[in-house]
Write a protein that holds these residues in place. Structure first.
Motif, PDB file in Angstrom:
ATOM      1  N   HIS A   1       0.096  -0.865  -6.234  1.00  0.00           N
ATOM      2  CA  HIS A   1      -1.134  -1.371  -5.615  1.00  0.00           C
ATOM      3  C   HIS A   1      -0.837  -1.960  -4.238  1.00  0.00           C
ATOM      4  N   HIS A   2       0.228  -2.746  -4.148  1.00  0.00           N
ATOM      5  CA  HIS A   2       0.616  -3.325  -2.860  1.00  0.00           C
ATOM      6  C   HIS A   2       0.921  -2.221  -1.851  1.00  0.00           C
ATOM      7  N   LYS A   3       1.562  -1.177  -2.318  1.00  0.00           N
ATOM      8  CA  LYS A   3       1.893  -0.055  -1.439  1.00  0.00           C
ATOM      9  C   LYS A   3       0.628   0.629  -0.924  1.00  0.00           C
ATOM     10  N   ASP A   4      -0.356   0.794  -1.796  1.00  0.00           N
ATOM     11  CA  ASP A   4      -1.627   1.408  -1.393  1.00  0.00           C
ATOM     12  C   ASP A   4      -2.320   0.583  -0.312  1.00  0.00           C
ATOM     13  N   VAL A   5      -2.322  -0.743  -0.503  1.00  0.00           N
ATOM     14  CA  VAL A   5      -2.955  -1.630   0.476  1.00  0.00           C
ATOM     15  C   VAL A   5      -2.215  -1.550   1.808  1.00  0.00           C
ATOM     16  N   TYR A   6      -0.888  -1.569   1.754  1.00  0.00           N
ATOM     17  CA  TYR A   6      -0.081  -1.490   2.979  1.00  0.00           C
ATOM     18  C   TYR A   6      -0.391  -0.194   3.738  1.00  0.00           C
ATOM     19  N   GLU A   7      -0.423   0.914   3.031  1.00  0.00           N
ATOM     20  CA  GLU A   7      -0.680   2.205   3.671  1.00  0.00           C
ATOM     21  C   GLU A   7      -2.088   2.266   4.260  1.00  0.00           C
ATOM     22  N   LEU A   8      -3.071   1.750   3.513  1.00  0.00           N
ATOM     23  CA  LEU A   8      -4.459   1.786   4.002  1.00  0.00           C
ATOM     24  C   LEU A   8      -4.621   0.958   5.266  1.00  0.00           C
ATOM     25  N   LEU A   9      -4.064  -0.250   5.280  1.00  0.00           N
ATOM     26  CA  LEU A   9      -4.199  -1.110   6.452  1.00  0.00           C
ATOM     27  C   LEU A   9      -3.392  -0.578   7.635  1.00  0.00           C
ATOM     28  N   THR A  10      -2.239   0.010   7.348  1.00  0.00           N
ATOM     29  CA  THR A  10      -1.451   0.627   8.421  1.00  0.00           C
ATOM     30  C   THR A  10      -2.235   1.751   9.080  1.00  0.00           C
TER      31      THR A  10
END
Length: 263
Positions: free
Chosen positions: A235-244
């Motif tokens: 989940h953290h990875k998904d958020v990081y990728e989306l915001l990036t």
């Protein structure tokens, strides 16, 4: 002196009551809630009631209730042609029953019962339906508790409320993710607090566009890849990728050649 009747007992109602009772310019004549136990601790400071038929006359009736309750409660009020306002960011002025003089008194801030609020730092978005005198008394009420009143219509207020979800609710969730990341390695989250404060402070001088920094803006692929590899929570990875991706779409000439600062 502005006479107020407060209806509702949530966070906003509680903080407004405290603000009103701290100024000589406002008198809370009565506080209504359908469950008297919720406001029983204030019975020595203000008249309380759970009966709409017992509501006294006042200059303003403030519906500090849930969004879904505004229309129904305003319809049940046993009088007409008095100034009735709600405190919602997302509900239209017209949700209030048309038998009343209608208005909005929306403090744009996050409220928690356990946290004190300085209303001198709370913007108050006010709106009144056609009657100039109603707007004037709402402006006076905002100023009485030290707030800066802003004339905001229902569409503008809805946009502000939506934007507030991004800058407050979503940002707080980002803080929670950061807290989980630091906890996973035994690092102190408090070390990040000066950075959090400085990030917010910069907006006093810069637009969000100009204040943006970090590997996504620089298109630092090596650091981005390193961060993604370090994230073990999907989940953290998904958020990081989306915001990036969002930052790159705004700033990166490789993604958006026409990216321009928002004035």
């Amino acid at each position: 002196m502005i006479n107020v009747v407060l209806l509702g007992a949530g966070n906003v109602a509680t903080h407004l009551f405290k603000a009103f009772t701290n100024t000589e310019a406002v008198t809370v004549k009565q506080w209504y809630n359908r469950n008297l136990k919720t406001i029983a601790e204030y019975k020595n400071k203000v008249a309380i009631t759970d009966n709409l038929e017992d509501l006294v006359e006042a200059d303003i009736y403030i519906l500090a209730v849930s969004d879904d309750a505004i229309a129904d409660l305003s319809e049940k009020l046993p009088f007409t042609n008095r100034l009735v306002v709600h405190t919602s960011g997302s509900v239209s002025l017209y949700a209030i029953d048309k038998k009343h003089k209608r208005g909005v008194f929306y403090p744009l801030q996050t409220f928690s019962k356990g946290a004190s609020v300085d209303f001198s730092k709370v913007p108050l978005c006010i709106e009144a339906h056609k009657v100039k005198e109603d707007f004037s008394i709402l402006k006076e009420l905002a100023e009485a508790i030290g707030s800066q009143p802003h004339k905001v219509n229902s569409d503008q207020r809805a946009a502000l409320h939506l934007a507030a979800v991004f800058v407050n609710n979503f940002t707080n969730q980002i803080y929670r993710i950061a807290h989980e990341i630091t906890e996973s390695e035994g690092a102190e989250f408090d070390i990040l607090k000066p950075l959090i404060q400085e990030t917010a402070r910069k907006l006093d001088d810069l637009s969000p566009f100009l204040a943006q920094t970090g590997p996504a803006k620089r298109n630092d692929k090596k650091t981005i890849k390193k961060h993604l590899n370090a994230l073990t929570n999907a989940h953290h990875k998904d958020v990081y990728e989306l915001l990036t991706q969002s930052i790159q779409k705004t700033h990166s000439p490789f993604v958006n050649p026409k990216a321009k600062p928002n004035k």
